[in-house]
Design a protein around this motif. Sequence first.
Motif, PDB file in Angstrom:
ATOM      1  N   UNK A 146      12.964   2.461  10.105  1.00  0.00           N
ATOM      2  CA  UNK A 146      12.265   3.750  10.053  1.00  0.00           C
ATOM      3  C   UNK A 146      12.285   4.311   8.638  1.00  0.00           C
ATOM      4  N   UNK A 147      13.411   4.165   7.937  1.00  0.00           N
ATOM      5  CA  UNK A 147      13.526   4.639   6.559  1.00  0.00           C
ATOM      6  C   UNK A 147      12.546   3.912   5.650  1.00  0.00           C
ATOM      7  N   UNK A 148      12.391   2.604   5.843  1.00  0.00           N
ATOM      8  CA  UNK A 148      11.458   1.825   5.029  1.00  0.00           C
ATOM      9  C   UNK A 148      10.030   2.318   5.247  1.00  0.00           C
ATOM     10  N   UNK A 149       9.670   2.582   6.509  1.00  0.00           N
ATOM     11  CA  UNK A 149       8.321   3.095   6.799  1.00  0.00           C
ATOM     12  C   UNK A 149       8.095   4.440   6.117  1.00  0.00           C
ATOM     13  N   UNK A 150       9.083   5.326   6.195  1.00  0.00           N
ATOM     14  CA  UNK A 150       8.959   6.655   5.585  1.00  0.00           C
ATOM     15  C   UNK A 150       8.848   6.539   4.070  1.00  0.00           C
ATOM     16  N   UNK A 151       9.667   5.672   3.465  1.00  0.00           N
ATOM     17  CA  UNK A 151       9.668   5.534   2.011  1.00  0.00           C
ATOM     18  C   UNK A 151       8.361   4.919   1.511  1.00  0.00           C
ATOM     19  N   UNK A 159       0.232  -0.692   1.214  1.00  0.00           N
ATOM     20  CA  UNK A 159       0.196   0.457   2.120  1.00  0.00           C
ATOM     21  C   UNK A 159      -0.912   1.434   1.755  1.00  0.00           C
ATOM     22  N   UNK A 160      -1.402   1.339   0.516  1.00  0.00           N
ATOM     23  CA  UNK A 160      -2.550   2.172   0.123  1.00  0.00           C
ATOM     24  C   UNK A 160      -3.851   1.615   0.690  1.00  0.00           C
ATOM     25  N   UNK A 161      -3.848   0.304   1.003  1.00  0.00           N
ATOM     26  CA  UNK A 161      -5.055  -0.352   1.517  1.00  0.00           C
ATOM     27  C   UNK A 161      -5.017  -0.550   3.030  1.00  0.00           C
ATOM     28  N   UNK A 162      -3.827  -0.706   3.604  1.00  0.00           N
ATOM     29  CA  UNK A 162      -3.677  -1.008   5.027  1.00  0.00           C
ATOM     30  C   UNK A 162      -2.638  -0.082   5.649  1.00  0.00           C
ATOM     31  N   UNK A 163      -2.542  -0.141   6.981  1.00  0.00           N
ATOM     32  CA  UNK A 163      -1.601   0.717   7.692  1.00  0.00           C
ATOM     33  C   UNK A 163      -0.151   0.365   7.330  1.00  0.00           C
ATOM     34  N   UNK A 164       0.662   1.398   7.121  1.00  0.00           N
ATOM     35  CA  UNK A 164       2.064   1.203   6.728  1.00  0.00           C
ATOM     36  C   UNK A 164       2.814   0.378   7.764  1.00  0.00           C
TER      37      UNK A 164
END
Length: 289
Positions: A83-88, A31-36
């Motif tokens: 949604x929680x996974x995306x936020x975390x 997620x640091x390299x690509x879109x979450x």
Amino acid sequence: MSEQNTRAGILFMVVTTFIFAAQDGLSRHLASEYNVYMVVMIRYWFFAAFVISVASRKAGGMRAAAATSVPWVQAFRALLLVAEICVMVFGFTLLGLVESHAVFACYPLLIAALSGPVLGERVGWRRWVAIGVGFFGILIILEPGAGVFQPEAVVPLIAALMFALYGLLTRYVGLRDSAATSFFWTGTVGMVAMTAIGAWFWEPMSGPDWAWMILLCITGALGHYTLIKCYEMAEASAVQPFAYLQLVFASILGILVFNETIRMNVALGTVLIVAAGLFTLWRERRSKA
């Protein structure tokens, strides 16, 4: 439930927390390299394939797995989890593994606090005191009055609140549907939702990162498998305290791999949160006994 089964269940929970911590480390990198959204979407493709494979092998197949008396609630809790996974995962990119997990560790306290208004369960004064202690620990971590408060620190707190509500809704549907049905809805609805969003954020991925992505997908499926085996062998109340080991494993990973550090206020706040959470789990087990 035999003592041998309980020990095996605890072992499976320890393995599960290690796998999920590794999954968080992989998510942090990708997620640091690509879109979450893209990262979570690909992860859910593999997760949905695993869920469908498990459902098709059971009696009645996917038709039986999908049968539910509360489809809207099942769909909502599946959307809440994705949604929680995306936020975390977004929180990992902002704060790292150590501080994100330190704040997220409060979710059992949020479940206890919300179980009254959401499920009508009784929460005694001792558990309310524990909840208060835990939230004091959160304040110590967030340092709202220190002049250096980071708004980003609220992100894992939002994820914890979402996961707590997901846990309460899982309890609610568990009174009406089987665990296999809830598992099926979690994977399939989550996959559809993430594909509808993540497809718009597709980015080319390098060869080495595809290898990490495949490993992320494997750890996701493996972690859910070991968690299922854990709950098959032992009661949830016996193994749940060991779920806090994910915080330990993720922190070790954050320090060794991502060069993160543990600030004193984070360590102190985390101790209060975990102690309050363990007390809450113990009181819940006592009240059921």
